[in-house]
Write an enzyme that holds these catalytic residues in place. Structure first.
Site, PDB file in Angstrom:
ATOM      1  N   TYR A 171      38.412 155.566   1.092  1.00 27.79           N
ATOM      2  CA  TYR A 171      38.538 154.545   2.130  1.00 27.79           C
ATOM      3  C   TYR A 171      37.350 153.585   2.106  1.00 27.79           C
ATOM      4  O   TYR A 171      36.194 153.987   2.293  1.00 27.79           O
ATOM      5  CB  TYR A 171      38.658 155.176   3.520  1.00 27.79           C
ATOM      6  CG  TYR A 171      39.886 156.027   3.729  1.00 27.79           C
ATOM      7  CD1 TYR A 171      40.958 155.992   2.832  1.00 27.79           C
ATOM      8  CD2 TYR A 171      39.986 156.872   4.823  1.00 27.79           C
ATOM      9  CE1 TYR A 171      42.083 156.780   3.031  1.00 27.79           C
ATOM     10  CE2 TYR A 171      41.110 157.664   5.030  1.00 27.79           C
ATOM     11  CZ  TYR A 171      42.148 157.616   4.120  1.00 27.79           C
ATOM     12  OH  TYR A 171      43.256 158.397   4.323  1.00 27.79           O
ATOM     13  N   SER A 202      50.229 158.082   9.206  1.00 27.41           N
ATOM     14  CA  SER A 202      51.113 156.937   9.463  1.00 27.41           C
ATOM     15  C   SER A 202      52.268 157.295  10.398  1.00 27.41           C
ATOM     16  O   SER A 202      53.434 157.050  10.091  1.00 27.41           O
ATOM     17  CB  SER A 202      51.658 156.362   8.156  1.00 27.41           C
ATOM     18  OG  SER A 202      52.115 155.032   8.329  1.00 27.41           O
ATOM     19  N   PRO A 203      51.963 157.859  11.572  1.00 26.29           N
ATOM     20  CA  PRO A 203      53.021 158.265  12.506  1.00 26.29           C
ATOM     21  C   PRO A 203      53.803 157.088  13.080  1.00 26.29           C
ATOM     22  O   PRO A 203      54.920 157.278  13.570  1.00 26.29           O
ATOM     23  CB  PRO A 203      52.243 158.988  13.610  1.00 26.29           C
ATOM     24  CG  PRO A 203      50.891 158.347  13.578  1.00 26.29           C
ATOM     25  CD  PRO A 203      50.616 158.109  12.130  1.00 26.29           C
ATOM     26  N   LEU A 204      53.242 155.883  13.010  1.00 29.09           N
ATOM     27  CA  LEU A 204      53.936 154.682  13.498  1.00 29.09           C
ATOM     28  C   LEU A 204      54.415 153.811  12.346  1.00 29.09           C
ATOM     29  O   LEU A 204      54.797 152.655  12.546  1.00 29.09           O
ATOM     30  CB  LEU A 204      53.026 153.877  14.427  1.00 29.09           C
ATOM     31  CG  LEU A 204      52.561 154.609  15.688  1.00 29.09           C
ATOM     32  CD1 LEU A 204      51.608 153.735  16.494  1.00 29.09           C
ATOM     33  CD2 LEU A 204      53.759 155.026  16.547  1.00 29.09           C
ATOM     34  N   ALA A 205      54.386 154.377  11.119  1.00 26.95           N
ATOM     35  CA  ALA A 205      54.839 153.646   9.929  1.00 26.95           C
ATOM     36  C   ALA A 205      54.144 152.293   9.816  1.00 26.95           C
ATOM     37  O   ALA A 205      54.773 151.242   9.730  1.00 26.95           O
ATOM     38  CB  ALA A 205      56.354 153.477   9.932  1.00 26.95           C
ATOM     39  N   GLY A 226      52.613 150.588  11.980  1.00 25.66           N
ATOM     40  CA  GLY A 226      52.879 149.697  13.105  1.00 25.66           C
ATOM     41  C   GLY A 226      54.325 149.334  13.318  1.00 25.66           C
ATOM     42  O   GLY A 226      54.669 148.735  14.350  1.00 25.66           O
ATOM     43  N   GLY A 245      57.380 148.162  17.391  1.00 26.22           N
ATOM     44  CA  GLY A 245      58.377 147.140  17.692  1.00 26.22           C
ATOM     45  C   GLY A 245      57.944 145.734  17.328  1.00 26.22           C
ATOM     46  O   GLY A 245      58.726 144.795  17.447  1.00 26.22           O
ATOM     47  N   LYS A 246      56.722 145.573  16.836  1.00 30.98           N
ATOM     48  CA  LYS A 246      56.231 144.215  16.582  1.00 30.98           C
ATOM     49  C   LYS A 246      56.665 143.661  15.233  1.00 30.98           C
ATOM     50  O   LYS A 246      56.375 142.505  14.931  1.00 30.98           O
ATOM     51  CB  LYS A 246      54.711 144.171  16.687  1.00 30.98           C
ATOM     52  CG  LYS A 246      53.961 145.023  15.676  1.00 30.98           C
ATOM     53  CD  LYS A 246      52.456 144.963  15.953  1.00 30.98           C
ATOM     54  CE  LYS A 246      51.673 145.822  14.974  1.00 30.98           C
ATOM     55  NZ  LYS A 246      50.221 145.806  15.279  1.00 30.98           N
TER      56      LYS A 246
END
Length: 343
Positions: free
Chosen positions: A61, A212-215, A217, A221-222
């Site tokens: 990273y 990456s639990p929200l893929a 972002g 929904g954005k």
């Protein structure tokens, strides 16, 4: 904050883990984060404030900058923190800088210890399967690190089910320290690990860390509708998503969120927290308001009807060999077997 033991150990970690892929500036990582020292310290301080004791980084990273910034931000609170880092990916063009050979393991652990400004690593993880190095060599090297005290526990990341089982079998036969945890991608738009990885780690009593639990972002929904081509995913569309189904998932997330006075992101994280076998969810943020939103997920309790809705809309296409025609819609095979045994 809630805490669970990481796998079959006495090490307790927070249900949310602060990911540090956004820490540090580097050309490759600038679209992802590029946070500097002051911003990193603010996030780490706030994480401790809300009870997060688990921090995940990697040698890769920001080409090591992430580890440096994390170590500096933790500072004198080292014994309060559970630090996880990884090796595998190279910094140079040296052919021996890639992978998990004994040479690479010994070199990279020393470099990570120096960057983190610590004399031990709580969880040292293999970032990926190495097809070029005998697994016995990798496991022997990692075992030596645990015995030396430089590493407390070892984990794996991005392995398949058979790779996890093979590693466990070799460690069992050779008397090596075993992998205690698996770090894998899992979300409402990425449920592939339910076929092999989750059954394997449950059987072996390993912990699971979700990345990456929200893929990236998407599940906020954005990135749906007219905003589909904007933001981070327009530069770094990873992990890949089946967009038509993904849009349907976000629609349901928004409906459920409205009943909880929550955000779609909070509901998506809460769904993961309700899944059997998930120990900790890695949240990676660029702003403090995103962090505050994410930590709200711990308090959300989803009803069985809401969970069924989310399971159904996000159900991936099942490969034939995993099909069970007695399953109810939205069920996994594991859930069906558990249901049958309870009757």
């Amino acid at each position: 904050m809630e805490y669970l033991a990481l796998g079959n150990t006495g090490l307790y970690v927070s249900r949310l883990c602060l990911g540090t892929m956004t820490f540090g500036k580097n050309t490759l990582y600038n679209p992802i984060g590029s946070l500097e020292e002051k911003e990193v310290k603010q996030l780490v301080d706030r994480a401790f404030d809300v009870g997060i004791n688990f921090f995940d980084t990697a040698n890769l990273y920001a080409m090591g900058e992430s580890e440096k910034l994390l170590g500096k931000a933790i500072g004198k609170r080292r014994e309060e923190a559970v630090i996880a880092t990884k090796l595998y990916n190279p910094f140079t063009n040296d052919m021996n800088s890639l992978g998990t050979s004994r040479k690479a393991i010994m070199r990279e652990v020393e470099a990570s210890l120096k960057r983190l400004n610590t004399d031990y690593i709580d969880l040292y993880q293999v970032h990926s399967w190495d097809p070029t190095t005998p697994l016995e060599e990798t496991l022997s090297g990692l075992d030596d690190l645990v015995r030396s005290g430089k590493v407390r526990y070892i984990g794996l990341s991005n392995f398949t089910g058979w790779q996890i089982a093979k590693a466990h079998g070799i460690s069992e036969a050779k008397g090596f320290h075993k992998f205690i945890s698996a770090q894998s991608h899992y979300s409402l738009v990425g449920r592939e690990l339910e076929y092999e990885v989750l059954p394997a780690v449950r059987d072996l009593k390993m912990g699971v860390m979700v990345w990456s639990p929200l893929a990236s972002g998407f599940l906020t929904g954005k990135y749906t509708g007219e905003n589909a081509e904007k933001g981070r995913r327009s530069h770094f569309s990873f992990p890949p998503i089946e967009l038509e189904q993904g849009d349907k998932v976000v629609e349901i997330l928004k409906e459920i969120a409205s009943t909880h006075q929550a955000t779609p992101a909070q509901i998506a994280l809460a769904w993961l927290l309700h899944r059997k076998g998930i120990t900790s969810i890695i949240i990676g943020v660029r702003r403090i308001d995103q962090f505050e939103d994410n930590i709200g997920s711990v308090k959300i309790k989803l009803s069985s009807e809401e969970l069924e809705q989310l399971n159904a809309v996000s159900q991936p296409k099942t490969p034939f060999m995993y099909m069970d025609f007695s399953l109810q819609r939205g069920q996994t095979l594991h859930e069906r077997i558990t249901q049958m045994k309870s009757h």
